[in-house]
Design a protein around this motif. Sequence first.
Motif, PDB file in Angstrom:
ATOM      1  N   TRP A  16     -33.046  66.950 -42.420  1.00 17.07           N
ATOM      2  CA  TRP A  16     -34.409  67.238 -42.834  1.00 17.07           C
ATOM      3  C   TRP A  16     -34.489  68.531 -43.637  1.00 17.07           C
ATOM      4  O   TRP A  16     -33.815  69.519 -43.338  1.00 17.07           O
ATOM      5  CB  TRP A  16     -35.310  67.407 -41.618  1.00 17.07           C
ATOM      6  N   GLY A  17     -35.354  68.508 -44.627  1.00 15.06           N
ATOM      7  CA  GLY A  17     -35.749  69.711 -45.335  1.00 15.06           C
ATOM      8  C   GLY A  17     -37.141  70.128 -44.887  1.00 15.06           C
ATOM      9  O   GLY A  17     -37.690  69.607 -43.905  1.00 15.06           O
ATOM     10  N   ASP A  18     -37.742  71.038 -45.624  1.00 13.42           N
ATOM     11  CA  ASP A  18     -39.068  71.544 -45.253  1.00 13.42           C
ATOM     12  C   ASP A  18     -40.120  70.437 -45.243  1.00 13.42           C
ATOM     13  O   ASP A  18     -41.017  70.437 -44.404  1.00 13.42           O
ATOM     14  CB  ASP A  18     -39.487  72.663 -46.213  1.00 13.42           C
ATOM     15  N   ALA A  19     -40.010  69.489 -46.167  1.00 12.52           N
ATOM     16  CA  ALA A  19     -41.013  68.425 -46.253  1.00 12.52           C
ATOM     17  C   ALA A  19     -40.998  67.560 -44.999  1.00 12.52           C
ATOM     18  O   ALA A  19     -42.048  67.250 -44.420  1.00 12.52           O
ATOM     19  CB  ALA A  19     -40.770  67.559 -47.490  1.00 12.52           C
ATOM     20  N   GLU A  20     -39.806  67.181 -44.548  1.00 14.47           N
ATOM     21  CA  GLU A  20     -39.702  66.337 -43.359  1.00 14.47           C
ATOM     22  C   GLU A  20     -40.155  67.093 -42.104  1.00 14.47           C
ATOM     23  O   GLU A  20     -40.818  66.523 -41.231  1.00 14.47           O
ATOM     24  CB  GLU A  20     -38.268  65.842 -43.175  1.00 14.47           C
ATOM     25  N   LYS A  21     -39.822  68.372 -42.033  1.00  8.83           N
ATOM     26  CA  LYS A  21     -40.252  69.172 -40.885  1.00  8.83           C
ATOM     27  C   LYS A  21     -41.774  69.307 -40.860  1.00  8.83           C
ATOM     28  O   LYS A  21     -42.394  69.272 -39.789  1.00  8.83           O
ATOM     29  CB  LYS A  21     -39.582  70.544 -40.912  1.00  8.83           C
ATOM     30  N   SER A  22     -42.379  69.428 -42.034  1.00  8.12           N
ATOM     31  CA  SER A  22     -43.840  69.503 -42.106  1.00  8.12           C
ATOM     32  C   SER A  22     -44.462  68.181 -41.679  1.00  8.12           C
ATOM     33  O   SER A  22     -45.488  68.152 -40.977  1.00  8.12           O
ATOM     34  CB  SER A  22     -44.287  69.859 -43.528  1.00  8.12           C
ATOM     35  N   GLN A  23     -43.863  67.067 -42.102  1.00  8.85           N
ATOM     36  CA  GLN A  23     -44.363  65.757 -41.685  1.00  8.85           C
ATOM     37  C   GLN A  23     -44.254  65.589 -40.173  1.00  8.85           C
ATOM     38  O   GLN A  23     -45.170  65.074 -39.513  1.00  8.85           O
ATOM     39  CB  GLN A  23     -43.570  64.651 -42.379  1.00  8.85           C
ATOM     40  N   TRP A  24     -43.118  66.023 -39.634  1.00  4.29           N
ATOM     41  CA  TRP A  24     -42.932  65.927 -38.181  1.00  4.29           C
ATOM     42  C   TRP A  24     -43.990  66.756 -37.452  1.00  4.29           C
ATOM     43  O   TRP A  24     -44.617  66.275 -36.511  1.00  4.29           O
ATOM     44  CB  TRP A  24     -41.530  66.417 -37.804  1.00  4.29           C
ATOM     45  N   ARG A  25     -44.213  67.993 -37.911  1.00  4.51           N
ATOM     46  CA  ARG A  25     -45.181  68.854 -37.236  1.00  4.51           C
ATOM     47  C   ARG A  25     -46.591  68.265 -37.308  1.00  4.51           C
ATOM     48  O   ARG A  25     -47.357  68.342 -36.344  1.00  4.51           O
ATOM     49  CB  ARG A  25     -45.163  70.255 -37.851  1.00  4.51           C
TER      50      ARG A  25
END
Length: 307
Positions: A16-25
Amino acid sequence: MIAQTFQPLGTPGVPWGDAEKSQWRARQRKQRSYADEVVNRLNTMLESFKVLQYGELDYGDDGRYPLYALRGKYWDDALPVALVTGGVHGYETSGVHGALLFAQDYAGGFEGRLNLLIAPCVSPWAYERIHRWNPQALDPNRNFVANSPCGESKALWDLIQPLRGKCIVHIDLHETTDSDEAEFRPALAARDGKPYEPGTIPDGFYLVDDSANPQPAFQDAINLAVAKVTHIAMSDMDGTIIGSPVVAEGVIRYPLVELGLCAGITGARYTTTTEVYPDSPRASPAQCNLAQAVAVNAALTFALAME
């Protein structure tokens, strides 16, 4: 077999990059109240403890989370220190409430014998969302290191550093739940771009000793006390619990410091991580809370007897 509930994010095989981590959050939702269920209980214990704020986490739109510990009211620098931690993984409910139960019902027996420091909910954001990680998709229990990138871990690390060399015992309270296999381990594999390999969930209570400083008699004393409250986990057919060799009934070992685990932060002689199984048909939530409190009581009693 436990059905997987984690909804895939990102590209399989790619971390994951920042985009995936933001989606997860963005998927995480508050499900319970740290203020109501934890902080309010701390304030009922002021006769025996001082409530110490040791940090604060600012998580933007999700709010600010003050971090609290109970510090023995009659602290004596001539006495050894015992550290009790819970809620390093916020979803592991009995770690939090077992620590509070110990403070309420058992801590008085140690007054004048040692100094107690109890951090019952190390990860309040995750406690509210019933999750393992913090908002940055970091596992606090792999980040207890100097200059940690994980705010929960860094705050506790900084609190404990002046006490290194003074702690004789540290017990860190955890759970192993069905959601480990349904959600958290699949999410970990996706986050790190690795294939998910299903594991098993132990049915019962077990302990994680320190492979760099094994204390088998200490672990056995805890298990003997807890066995009066709930059942001790048996090994899998290959002689392991969660893939680690069983070294005694209900005991495995990890290199605590090397892995950045909470139980390794004090340098104490006697350390352990507890694990209960609240999803067992043979245990209730109240039983799991009591098992945690009894484990703490047994750990401190043993450590004092060895002093």
